[in-house]
Design a protein around this motif. Structure first.
Motif, PDB file in Angstrom:
ATOM      1  N   THR A 195       0.282  -1.113  -0.538  1.00 29.67           N
ATOM      2  CA  THR A 195       0.068   0.246   0.075  1.00 29.67           C
ATOM      3  C   THR A 195       0.534   1.658   0.286  1.00 29.67           C
ATOM      4  N   LEU A 238      -7.317   5.953  -6.377  1.00 29.52           N
ATOM      5  CA  LEU A 238      -6.789   5.320  -5.463  1.00 29.52           C
ATOM      6  C   LEU A 238      -7.982   4.177  -4.180  1.00 29.52           C
ATOM      7  N   GLY A 239      -9.581   4.996  -5.011  1.00 33.42           N
ATOM      8  CA  GLY A 239     -10.720   4.919  -4.301  1.00 33.42           C
ATOM      9  C   GLY A 239     -11.340   3.168  -5.295  1.00 33.42           C
ATOM     10  N   GLN A 277       0.203   4.039  -2.652  1.00 38.14           N
ATOM     11  CA  GLN A 277      -0.452   4.731  -2.299  1.00 38.14           C
ATOM     12  C   GLN A 277      -0.557   5.713  -1.586  1.00 38.14           C
ATOM     13  N   GLN A 278      -0.336   6.212  -0.501  1.00 38.13           N
ATOM     14  CA  GLN A 278       0.368   6.880   0.833  1.00 38.13           C
ATOM     15  C   GLN A 278       1.365   7.826  -0.334  1.00 38.13           C
ATOM     16  N   VAL A 300      -1.181  15.815  -3.459  1.00 41.54           N
ATOM     17  CA  VAL A 300      -0.627  16.947  -1.847  1.00 41.54           C
ATOM     18  C   VAL A 300       0.222  18.427  -2.732  1.00 41.54           C
ATOM     19  N   PHE A 301       1.444  17.660  -2.874  1.00 44.40           N
ATOM     20  CA  PHE A 301       2.360  18.831  -3.246  1.00 44.40           C
ATOM     21  C   PHE A 301       2.347  18.959  -4.671  1.00 44.40           C
ATOM     22  N   LEU A 345      -7.050  16.074  -9.194  1.00 47.53           N
ATOM     23  CA  LEU A 345      -7.156  15.562  -8.452  1.00 47.53           C
ATOM     24  C   LEU A 345      -8.212  15.137  -7.739  1.00 47.53           C
ATOM     25  N   ILE A 346      -9.496  15.412  -8.085  1.00 47.20           N
ATOM     26  CA  ILE A 346     -10.740  13.987  -8.233  1.00 47.20           C
ATOM     27  C   ILE A 346     -10.149  12.540  -8.535  1.00 47.20           C
ATOM     28  N   VAL A 384      -0.853   9.933  -2.208  1.00 44.98           N
ATOM     29  CA  VAL A 384      -1.457  10.931  -1.666  1.00 44.98           C
ATOM     30  C   VAL A 384      -0.098  12.165  -1.542  1.00 44.98           C
ATOM     31  N   LEU A 385       0.680  11.600  -0.566  1.00 41.78           N
ATOM     32  CA  LEU A 385       1.691  12.663  -0.660  1.00 41.78           C
ATOM     33  C   LEU A 385       2.060  13.967  -2.033  1.00 41.78           C
ATOM     34  N   ALA A 435      -7.530  10.409  -7.590  1.00 44.87           N
ATOM     35  CA  ALA A 435      -7.930  10.156  -5.978  1.00 44.87           C
ATOM     36  C   ALA A 435      -8.864   9.244  -6.340  1.00 44.87           C
ATOM     37  N   PHE A 478      -0.319  19.769  -5.973  1.00 44.52           N
ATOM     38  CA  PHE A 478      -1.585  20.735  -5.863  1.00 44.52           C
ATOM     39  C   PHE A 478      -1.332  21.633  -5.632  1.00 44.52           C
TER      40      PHE A 478
END
Lengths: 504, 152
Positions: free
Chosen positions: B77, B115-116, B80-81, B88-89, B107-108, B84-85, B111, B91
Motif C-alpha cells: 500500500t 486510489l478509490g 498509495q500513500q 498534495v505537493f 486531483l479528484i 496521496v502526498l 484520487a 496541487f
C-alpha cells in the motif's frame, strides 16, 4: 438577573436569520461528520475554519461550535448501526448499542442516544451559562504567575490523560511547544527558527498543522486500515423509548450529565473520557453488571449523555480563562483570534453579545439536533452508505483549499503535507496528537507568562510559590506527574525485589 | 520489527530534540531568572529528547506497552500513500500557474479512480460535481480568491 439579561441579548442575536442559518449549517455538518467514520470533529472544525474567515466572528463561532456538539449526536448513529464509532467519543456506545440493533431495537438505541445527548447538552449549556460569568470575574485577578501555573497544569494533565504512554505524550507536548516558538518572539523581536525566510516570520500556522495531522494524516492511515462499513441490515423500528426503558436509563442519564459536565472542564478530559467513565460507572453500579455488552440501554444512554455534557462544559475554560481544554477548543481559539477576539476573562464583558449569542445558539442547536436525529434519522442511515472512495477526494480537496486560502500562500500547502506525514507516523507509533496541538496553542501563553512573571519578581522564581493560587495549581501539576511516573517506578522496584528474592 | 521501528522513532525524536536545543543557543538563552528568546525552544528540545530517551528505555524493557505500533511500511500500500502526498505537493506546485479548476478536477479524478478504484465515469462525474460545488462555495459565496491560472 445578569443571566436573564444576558440570555435576552443572546437570543436576540442568535434568533436572527443569519445566526440560525449558520447554527443549522454547523449542526448539520457536525451530524454528518459524526455519522461518517474517518472524519472527526477536530478535522472538520479545522477544515471549515478557512470558510469562517469571511464571516463575522459570532456566525463563525456559532457554526464551529455547532459542528463540535453536532458530531457527538452523529457519532452514536454509526456506533449503533455498524458497530463502528463515527468519532472517538462514541466508542463505548457501540458496545451495547450495536447489540441492541442486532436484537431489533436499533430505533430505541438511536432515540435514547438522541434524547440523552439533548439532556446532557442542554444541562451543560445551563452550567456554562451559570458558571462562566462568576468564574471569569474571579479570573480577572489572575496575573502572569497564575496563567503560567494554569498552562503548566493544563499541559501536564493533557499528557497524563492522553492515550498511550506518558513519555510519548510529553514528547509530543514538547514538540508542540517548540512549534509554538517558531517565528518572531513577541517580547524582544528575535526571529526564531525562521531560517531567514519571510514565510516563517509569523510562525507555523495552526491550520496547516491541524489539517495535516487530522486530515491528511487520517487519509494516509486509512490506506493501511480501511474501515469496513456494512450497514446492519435491520429495520430501525420504534424510536421513542417506553416508560420502562426511560426508567432503566434515568439514573445513567443523570449521572452521565454530572460526570460529563465536570470531565469536560478538565484539560485533556472532554467527551472521550466522559463517555468511558460514564460507561464504567454504570456497569459498576448496576445490579446486573454481567448484562453490559448484551444490549443494556443504560450503556447507551449514559455515555451519550456524558459526551454531550462534556462538549458543552469544555467551552467554560476557553471562554473564561482563554485556556482550551481539548484540540477542538484549541482550533476554536484560533478561529476567535483570527477574528481579533482574544479569549480571556474579559471576553464576557467586552464581547457580551458574542458570549451570550453562542450560549443561546447552543440551546437552539440542541433542539435542531434532536429534530435532525430523531424524525430524520433515516437520512443519516442512508448516508452511512457513502463510499470512502468519494469521501477521501473530498477531504483532500477541502484540506488543500483550506491550507491555501488561509494566506493565499502555497507554502502552507507544503507545511500541511509535511504534517500529514507526521500525523501518519504518530498514529502508527501511537503518539497522541492532542498534547501537541494544545502545547502549540498554549506555548506562547506559557512563555510570555513565564517571562512576565520573572520580570515582575525581578528574577525570583519564588513568585510562583508565593502566590497561593499558582502554588496550588503547580502543586497539582506535580502530583499529576508523580501519578504518571509512579506505576512504572513501582513495577521496577517490585521487579528488583523479585530479583533479589530469586538471588537469595 | 515493531520494536526496531519504535526504537527508530524514539531515536529520531531524541536527535530532533537535541538539534532544537543546540540551535536554540543562537537566540540568547538567558538564565533561569531571566529567560531569553532561546530559553523556551531549548527547554522544548530537552523535553522532547528526554521523554523520547525515556521511551527508548520503556521499549527495551518492554514493560506495559506491548504493541508499540503497527508494522510500518506495507509495500503493497505504500505507493498509495506516496501518491496521496504527490497529489498534495503537486496541487501546491501547480495551483497558482495552472489554476484551481483544472487542479481540482485532476486531483479528484486521480484520487477517486486510482486510489478509490471508482469507475472512470464515476470519477469524472464526481470531479465535475465536487469542483463545481467547491467553486460555488468558495469563489462565489465566500468570495475567496482562487487562482485562475491559465484561464486568466
Amino acid at each position: 438577573m445578569d443571566v436573564i439579561n444576558g440570555l435576552a441579548t443572546g437570543f436576540g442575536v442568535a434568533l436572527q436569520w443569519k445566526s440560525l442559518l449558520f447554527c443549522f449549517v454547523g449542526v448539520l455538518t457536525g451530524t454528518l461528520v459524526g455519522v461518517l467514520p474517518g472524519l472527526g470533529p477536530v478535522a472538520t472544525v479545522s477544515l471549515l475554519l478557512p470558510v469562517t474567515f469571511y464571516m463575522d466572528p459570532l456566525s463563525a463561532i456559532i457554526m464551529l461550535s455547532g459542528i463540535y456538539y453536532g458530531a457527538m449526536y452523529g457519532g452514536s448513529t454509526s456506533a449503533i448501526l455498524i458497530n463502528l464509532p463515527g468519532e472517538a467519543a462514541s466508542v463505548v456506545t457501540a458496545i451495547d448499542g450495536y447489540q441492541m440493533a442486532r436484537q431489533g431495537r436499533a430505533g430505541v438505541a438511536l432515540g435514547m442516544s438522541a434524547f440523552g445527548s439533548f439532556i446532557g447538552g442542554v444541562a451543560g449549556v445551563v452550567g456554562l451559562m451559570l458558571l462562566a460569568p462568576p468564574l471569569s470575574e474571579f479570573a480577572l485577578r489572575f496575573g502572569p504567575p497564575e496563567y503560567f501555573a494554569l498552562a503548566v497544569f493544563g499541559l501536564t494533565l493533557v499528557s497524563y490523560l492522553s492515550s498511550g504512554s506518558m513519555s510519548k505524550a510529553f514528547a509530543m507536548a514538547g514538540l508542540g511547544l517548540f512549534l509554538g516558538t517558531i517565528g518572531v518572539d513577541g517580547l524582544n523581536g528575535t526571529a526564531r527558527f525562521t531560517f531567514d525566510t519571510v514565510t516563517l516570520m509569523d510562525g507555523v500556522n495552526l491550520i496547516p498543522i491541524v489539517m495535516g495531522i487530522y486530515g491528511i494524516g487520517e487519509v494516509l492511515h486509512n490506506i493501511d486500515e480501511p474501515a469496513s462499513r456494512q450497514v446492519f441490515a435491520t429495520r430501525i423500528g420504534r424510536l421513542l423509548p417506553t416508560v420502562k426503558e426511560w426508567a432503566e436509563a434515568k439514573w445513567a442519564i443523570i449521572r452521565g450529565t454530572v460526570t460529563g459536565f465536570f470531565l469536560g472542564l478538565v484539560p485533556g478530559g472532554g467527551a472521550i473520557l466522559a463517555s468511558f467513565v460514564s460507561y464504567a460507572t454504570e456497569k459498576r453500579l448496576s445490579d446486573t453488571p454481567e448484562k453490559f455488552g448484551t444490549g443494556m440501554i443504560a450503556g447507551v444512554a449514559g455515555p451519550e449523555t456524558a459526551n454531550n455534557a462534556a462538549t458543552s462544559s469544555a467551552f467554560i475554560p476557553l471562554l473564561t480563562l482563554g485556556l482550551p481544554a481539548n484540540a477542538v477548543m484549541a482550533v476554536l481559539m484560533g478561529a476567535l483570534m483570527i477574528h481579533g477576539v482574544r479569549p480571556s476573562p474579559q471576553l464576557i464583558v467586552e464581547h457580551g453579545a458574542l458570549f451570550w449569542g453562542v450560549v443561546a445558539s447552543m440551546f437552539i442547536g440542541n433542539v435542531m439536533l434532536v429534530i435532525l436525529n430523531v424524525p430524520l434519522i433515516g437520512i443519516w442511515v442512508r448516508l452511512l452508505r457513502v463510499r470512502y472512495s468519494i469521501l477521501m477526494p473530498m477531504i483532500l480537496l477541502f484540506c488543500l483549499i483550506g491550507a491555501y486560502t488561509m494566506k493565499s500562500n502555497v507554502v502552507d500547502v507544503y507545511i500541511m503535507g509535511a504534517f500529514g506525514v507526521l500525523g501518519y507516523l504518530m498514529k502508527k507509533y501511537r503518539y497522541d496528537a492532542a498534547p501537541l496541538v494544545l502545547a502549540y496553542v498554549l506555548g506562547p501563553l506559557l512563555e510570555e507568562s513565564l517571562r512576565r512573571s520573572l520580570l515582575m519578581s525581578e528574577g525570583s522564581t519564588l513568585i510562583f510559590f508565593q502566590r497561593p493560587l499558582s502554588a496550588v495549581v503547580l502543586g497539582l501539576a506535580a502530583v499529576v506527574v508523580v501519578l504518571g511516573v509512579l506505576p512504572a517506578l513501582k513495577k521496577r522496584t517490585a521487579r528488583l525485589k523479585e530479583a533479589v528474592a530469586v538471588a537469595d | 520489527m515493531r520494536t526496531v521501528d519504535s526504537l527508530a522513532a524514539s531515536l529520531a525524536l531524541v536527535i530532533l530534540g537535541v538539534a532544537i536545543a543546540i540551535y536554540a543557543r543562537e537566540f540568547d538563552l538567558g538564565t533561569f531568572a531571566q529567560p531569553g528568546a532561546g530559553f523556551m525552544p531549548a527547554l522544548a528540545g530537552l523535553v522532547i529528547a528526554g521523554c523520547a530517551a525515556a521511551g527508548i528505555f520503556e521499549a527495551i524493557r518492554g514493560h506495559g506497552h506491548a504493541p508499540h505500533g503497527e508494522a510500518l511500511w506495507r509495500l503493497a500500500t505504500l505507493w498509495q500513500q506516496v501518491l496521496v502526498l504527490a497529489i498534495v505537493f503537486a496541487f501546491g506546485a501547480l495551483l497558482e500557474p495552472v489554476g484551481f479548476v483544472p487542479c481540482a478536477v485532476v486531483l479528484i479524478v486521480v484520487a477517486a479512480r486510482v486510489l478509490g478504484r471508482e469507475s472512470w465515469r464515476n470519477s469524472l462525474v464526481w470531479a465535475a460535481v465536487l469542483t463545481a460545488a467547491s467553486y460555488v462555495l468558495f469563489a462565489m459565496l465566500l468570495k475567496v480568491e482562487l487562482p485562475r491560472g491559465l484561464l486568466s
